[in-house]
Design an enzyme around this catalytic site. Structure first.
Site, PDB file in Angstrom:
ATOM      1  N   GLU A   1      -2.424   6.061  12.405  1.00 14.87           N
ATOM      2  CA  GLU A   1      -1.568   6.348  11.238  1.00 14.87           C
ATOM      3  C   GLU A   1      -2.442   6.442   9.975  1.00 14.87           C
ATOM      4  O   GLU A   1      -3.392   5.665   9.829  1.00 14.87           O
ATOM      5  CB  GLU A   1      -0.552   5.214  11.104  1.00 14.87           C
ATOM      6  CG  GLU A   1       0.373   5.321   9.910  1.00 14.87           C
ATOM      7  CD  GLU A   1       1.285   4.091   9.833  1.00 14.87           C
ATOM      8  OE1 GLU A   1       1.616   3.485  10.883  1.00 14.87           O
ATOM      9  OE2 GLU A   1       1.661   3.719   8.714  1.00 14.87           O
TER      10      GLU A   1
ATOM     11  N   ASP B   1       2.196   8.561   7.117  1.00 11.60           N
ATOM     12  CA  ASP B   1       2.997   7.592   6.353  1.00 11.60           C
ATOM     13  C   ASP B   1       2.919   7.965   4.864  1.00 11.60           C
ATOM     14  O   ASP B   1       3.789   8.683   4.362  1.00 11.60           O
ATOM     15  CB  ASP B   1       2.460   6.180   6.632  1.00 11.60           C
ATOM     16  CG  ASP B   1       3.058   5.117   5.722  1.00 11.60           C
ATOM     17  OD1 ASP B   1       4.075   5.393   5.060  1.00 11.60           O
ATOM     18  OD2 ASP B   1       2.505   3.995   5.645  1.00 11.60           O
TER      19      ASP B   1
ATOM     20  N   HIS C   1      -2.974  -6.039   2.750  1.00  9.26           N
ATOM     21  CA  HIS C   1      -2.115  -7.103   3.288  1.00  9.26           C
ATOM     22  C   HIS C   1      -2.881  -8.384   3.572  1.00  9.26           C
ATOM     23  O   HIS C   1      -2.311  -9.393   3.962  1.00  9.26           O
ATOM     24  CB  HIS C   1      -1.413  -6.633   4.575  1.00  9.26           C
ATOM     25  CG  HIS C   1      -0.607  -5.389   4.367  1.00  9.26           C
ATOM     26  ND1 HIS C   1      -0.219  -4.570   5.400  1.00  9.26           N
ATOM     27  CD2 HIS C   1      -0.121  -4.832   3.225  1.00  9.26           C
ATOM     28  CE1 HIS C   1       0.481  -3.549   4.914  1.00  9.26           C
ATOM     29  NE2 HIS C   1       0.550  -3.687   3.598  1.00  9.26           N
TER      30      HIS C   1
ATOM     31  N   LYS D   1      10.257   5.259   6.837  1.00 14.31           N
ATOM     32  CA  LYS D   1      10.565   4.060   6.046  1.00 14.31           C
ATOM     33  C   LYS D   1      11.756   4.400   5.154  1.00 14.31           C
ATOM     34  O   LYS D   1      11.633   5.259   4.271  1.00 14.31           O
ATOM     35  CB  LYS D   1       9.373   3.684   5.176  1.00 14.31           C
ATOM     36  CG  LYS D   1       8.170   3.122   5.953  1.00 14.31           C
ATOM     37  CD  LYS D   1       6.968   3.051   5.032  1.00 14.31           C
ATOM     38  CE  LYS D   1       5.861   2.178   5.633  1.00 14.31           C
ATOM     39  NZ  LYS D   1       4.604   2.329   4.873  1.00 14.31           N
TER      40      LYS D   1
ATOM     41  N   GLN E   1      -6.229  -1.122   7.692  1.00 16.02           N
ATOM     42  CA  GLN E   1      -5.166  -2.070   7.338  1.00 16.02           C
ATOM     43  C   GLN E   1      -4.523  -2.790   8.533  1.00 16.02           C
ATOM     44  O   GLN E   1      -4.223  -3.967   8.476  1.00 16.02           O
ATOM     45  CB  GLN E   1      -4.098  -1.318   6.542  1.00 16.02           C
ATOM     46  CG  GLN E   1      -2.938  -2.148   6.058  1.00 16.02           C
ATOM     47  CD  GLN E   1      -1.994  -1.320   5.198  1.00 16.02           C
ATOM     48  OE1 GLN E   1      -2.209  -1.148   4.020  1.00 16.02           O
ATOM     49  NE2 GLN E   1      -0.929  -0.807   5.794  1.00 16.02           N
ATOM     50  N   GLU E   2      -4.292  -2.040   9.628  1.00 13.98           N
ATOM     51  CA  GLU E   2      -3.506  -2.625  10.730  1.00 13.98           C
ATOM     52  C   GLU E   2      -4.087  -2.277  12.099  1.00 13.98           C
ATOM     53  O   GLU E   2      -4.426  -1.133  12.358  1.00 13.98           O
ATOM     54  CB  GLU E   2      -2.061  -2.098  10.662  1.00 13.98           C
ATOM     55  CG  GLU E   2      -1.414  -2.384   9.323  1.00 13.98           C
ATOM     56  CD  GLU E   2      -0.056  -1.699   9.151  1.00 13.98           C
ATOM     57  OE1 GLU E   2       0.554  -1.288  10.150  1.00 13.98           O
ATOM     58  OE2 GLU E   2       0.379  -1.573   7.995  1.00 13.98           O
TER      59      GLU E   2
ATOM     60  N   GLU F   1       1.936  -9.271   7.328  1.00 14.54           N
ATOM     61  CA  GLU F   1       2.768  -8.779   8.433  1.00 14.54           C
ATOM     62  C   GLU F   1       2.665  -9.654   9.671  1.00 14.54           C
ATOM     63  O   GLU F   1       3.022  -9.238  10.776  1.00 14.54           O
ATOM     64  CB  GLU F   1       2.405  -7.320   8.735  1.00 14.54           C
ATOM     65  CG  GLU F   1       2.702  -6.416   7.545  1.00 14.54           C
ATOM     66  CD  GLU F   1       2.540  -4.928   7.833  1.00 14.54           C
ATOM     67  OE1 GLU F   1       1.991  -4.567   8.890  1.00 14.54           O
ATOM     68  OE2 GLU F   1       2.990  -4.130   6.988  1.00 14.54           O
TER      69      GLU F   1
ATOM     70  N   HIS G   1       8.990  -1.005   9.156  1.00 13.44           N
ATOM     71  CA  HIS G   1       9.254  -2.006   8.103  1.00 13.44           C
ATOM     72  C   HIS G   1       8.366  -1.730   6.895  1.00 13.44           C
ATOM     73  O   HIS G   1       7.655  -0.726   6.859  1.00 13.44           O
ATOM     74  CB  HIS G   1       8.942  -3.402   8.659  1.00 13.44           C
ATOM     75  CG  HIS G   1       7.469  -3.603   8.952  1.00 13.44           C
ATOM     76  ND1 HIS G   1       6.896  -4.831   9.155  1.00 13.44           N
ATOM     77  CD2 HIS G   1       6.434  -2.709   9.068  1.00 13.44           C
ATOM     78  CE1 HIS G   1       5.599  -4.692   9.376  1.00 13.44           C
ATOM     79  NE2 HIS G   1       5.301  -3.425   9.342  1.00 13.44           N
ATOM     80  N   ARG G   2       8.379  -2.624   5.909  1.00 13.65           N
ATOM     81  CA  ARG G   2       7.397  -2.650   4.835  1.00 13.65           C
ATOM     82  C   ARG G   2       6.643  -3.970   4.925  1.00 13.65           C
ATOM     83  O   ARG G   2       7.107  -4.924   5.558  1.00 13.65           O
ATOM     84  CB  ARG G   2       8.059  -2.542   3.450  1.00 13.65           C
ATOM     85  CG  ARG G   2       8.904  -1.326   3.191  1.00 13.65           C
ATOM     86  CD  ARG G   2       8.206  -0.016   3.455  1.00 13.65           C
ATOM     87  NE  ARG G   2       6.952   0.188   2.758  1.00 13.65           N
ATOM     88  CZ  ARG G   2       6.732   1.158   1.858  1.00 13.65           C
ATOM     89  NH1 ARG G   2       7.704   1.979   1.538  1.00 13.65           N
ATOM     90  NH2 ARG G   2       5.533   1.329   1.317  1.00 13.65           N
TER      91      ARG G   2
ATOM     92  N   ASP H   1      -3.257   1.562  11.904  1.00 17.21           N
ATOM     93  CA  ASP H   1      -2.833   2.204  10.649  1.00 17.21           C
ATOM     94  C   ASP H   1      -3.973   1.980   9.665  1.00 17.21           C
ATOM     95  O   ASP H   1      -4.219   0.845   9.245  1.00 17.21           O
ATOM     96  CB  ASP H   1      -1.532   1.583  10.122  1.00 17.21           C
ATOM     97  CG  ASP H   1      -1.155   2.168   8.756  1.00 17.21           C
ATOM     98  OD1 ASP H   1      -1.805   3.137   8.317  1.00 17.21           O
ATOM     99  OD2 ASP H   1      -0.204   1.646   8.132  1.00 17.21           O
TER     100      ASP H   1
ATOM    101  N   LYS I   1       7.669  -0.087  14.231  1.00 12.51           N
ATOM    102  CA  LYS I   1       6.524  -0.809  13.667  1.00 12.51           C
ATOM    103  C   LYS I   1       7.084  -1.882  12.758  1.00 12.51           C
ATOM    104  O   LYS I   1       7.446  -1.622  11.619  1.00 12.51           O
ATOM    105  CB  LYS I   1       5.625   0.176  12.907  1.00 12.51           C
ATOM    106  CG  LYS I   1       4.329  -0.458  12.442  1.00 12.51           C
ATOM    107  CD  LYS I   1       3.409   0.548  11.807  1.00 12.51           C
ATOM    108  CE  LYS I   1       3.530   0.506  10.318  1.00 12.51           C
ATOM    109  NZ  LYS I   1       2.271   0.809   9.617  1.00 12.51           N
TER     110      LYS I   1
ATOM    111  N   SER J   1       0.874  -1.187   0.000  1.00 11.41           N
ATOM    112  CA  SER J   1       0.000   0.000   0.000  1.00 11.41           C
ATOM    113  C   SER J   1       0.903   1.228   0.000  1.00 11.41           C
ATOM    114  O   SER J   1       1.004   1.959   0.973  1.00 11.41           O
ATOM    115  CB  SER J   1      -0.921  -0.002   1.217  1.00 11.41           C
ATOM    116  OG  SER J   1      -0.192   0.096   2.413  1.00 11.41           O
TER     117      SER J   1
END
Ligand code: PGA
Ligand code: ZN
Length: 418
Positions: A283, A310, A155, A335, A163-164, A207, A363-364, A242, A386, A40
């Site tokens: 985020e 981000d 993801h 990042k 997403q997270e 992830e 991270h990615r 996030d 993260k 993303s």
């Protein structure tokens, strides 16, 4: 000590996609680094050079590899290995574009990271200390990990989805304890998931977090808090999300599940979630192009919680400066591959610190065994990381490195958020 050569090869990331590994030699020192890759991604990120040929459905990176083997190698050969700034500037000059589209950000950043490793070796100091020196920071801090235990969005193959959802052991005393807390919660969450949705619910997203077959966001966060409670850590753990909301922003509105939100309504929704579920950090709550939405969100929640940019900032000073001026957020997600060099990443972090923002080193979603960002988090003294759920070695490579660093720092180890 001078650089003898820089070379590269195509290797593979945690999603099975090709990526670049750079190798650098200076005297007896040989060091390597591998680049991570996002799914993303922000539209203003530095360009990840892909071959766009039939092999690997266009995702090959042999052009970036060749740029390292030829152009970058000739340019850097003979330079001092501990001159990180000069090495990075030489590559920027060679590329000559704002977004590294000629050499590829994947080529530049892999060499930049490998050079930092070799530079630290030449000085006979640990990488986190070397990165700290480059940043002008002497206070090494083990970060509070934001761990993505319930994956969603791109993801996890889901649309119109946050997403997270992350657990953050803010109340731990050490990084070691943070790992114990997080893994205990992770395992309880796994059994709750399986009990509720059957054994497939134990499978995971990119992830390392589970993928809930639940439509309602509140229900997902409730499930996580239930796991935190059962593990006995309600007093030590906060949550973070996030949203990666650029992915569900269409024609000026946001779509989560079946619901449609304006930026104002979405801000109210986040405000409710924050109160109900002990969320300390949001985020990408707004889309990367919705600068007005960001401003509203920060005006409403920015004095209570962390608002992290981000996709909005893409670790780029140009956008960070704009966001500082417009009070769009109060924290940077850092990042390294988003901007494409170690020096520029450090500049972005320092500009953020100077503006009293927080920095979360990230991270990615496509990761590798490279643990560079663990040292970077400590070296910058960022206080937050993260790196995904505490499972699978692409994520645990970073956590295990943090455990080693904490052990090496011994009594001088400091853990926690700024
Ligand atoms: P990405 O996701 O690595 O797929 O961009 C991570 C994030 O959005 O923070
Ligand atoms: Zn993000």
């Amino acid at each position: 000590m001078k650089i003898d050569y820089v070379k590269a090869r195509q290797v593979f990331d945690s999603r099975g996609n090709p990526t670049v590994e750079a190798e650098i030699k200076a005297g007896k020192i040989i060091e390597r680094a591998i680049v991570a890759s996002g799914a993303s991604t922000g539209s203003n990120e530095a360009i990840e050079l892909r071959d766009k040929e039939t092999a690997f459905k266009g995702k090959g990176v042999l052009k970036a590899v060749s740029n390292i083997n030829k152009k970058i190698n000739s340019k850097l050969k003979g330079m001092g290995i501990s001159a990180q700034k000069e090495i990075d500037s030489a590559m920027l000059e060679l590329d000559g574009t704002e977004n590294k589209s000629v050499l590829g950000a994947n080529a530049v950043v892999s060499v930049s990271m490998a050079a930092a490793r070799a530079g630290a070796k030449a000085k006979e100091i640990p990488l986190y200390q070397y990165l700290g020196e480059l940043a002008g920071n002497k206070k090494f801090v083990l970060p509070v990990p934001q761990m993505n235990v319930l994956n969603g969005g791109k993801h996890a193959g889901l649309e119109n989805d946050i997403q997270e959802r992350m657990i953050c052991p803010i109340g731990a005393k050490t990084f070691n304890e943070a790992m114990q807390i997080s893994t205990e919660i992770y395992h309880i969450l796994k059994s709750l998931m399986k009990k509720k949705f059957g054994s497939v619910a134990g499978l995971i997203g990119d992830e390392g977090g589970f993928v809930a077959q639940i439509k309602n966001e509140e229900e997902k966060l409730e499930l996580i808090l239930k796991a935190v409670e059962e593990a006995g850590y309600l007093d030590k753990v906060s949550l973070a999300i996030d949203c990666a909301s650029s992915e569900f922003f269409k024609d000026g509105n946001y779509f989560i599940g079946e619901k449609k939100f304006s930026a104002g309504e979405l801000t109210d929704f986040y405000s409710e979630l924050t109160e109900k579920f002990n969320i300390y950090s949001i985020e990408d709550g707004m889309a990367e192009e919705d600068w007005i939405g960001w401003k509203q969100l920060t005006a409403k929640l920015g004095n209570k919680i962390q608002i992290v940019g981000d996709d909005l900032l893409v670790t780029n000073i140009k956008f960070i400066e704009k966001a500082i001026k417009e009070k769009s957020c109060n924290a940077l997600l850092l990042k390294v591959n988003q901007i494409g060099s170690v020096t520029e990443s450090i500049e972005s972090a320092n500009l953020s610190f100077k503006s009293n923002w927080n920095v979360v080193v990230s991270h990615r979603s496509g990761e590798t065994e490279d643990s560079f960002i663990a040292d970077l988090a400590v070296g910058l003294g960022a206080g937050q990381s993260k790196f995904g759920a505490p499972v699978r070695s692409d994520r645990n490579a970073k956590y295990n490195q943090l455990l080693r660093i904490e052990e090496a720092l011994g009594k001088n180890a400091v853990f926690g958020k700024k």
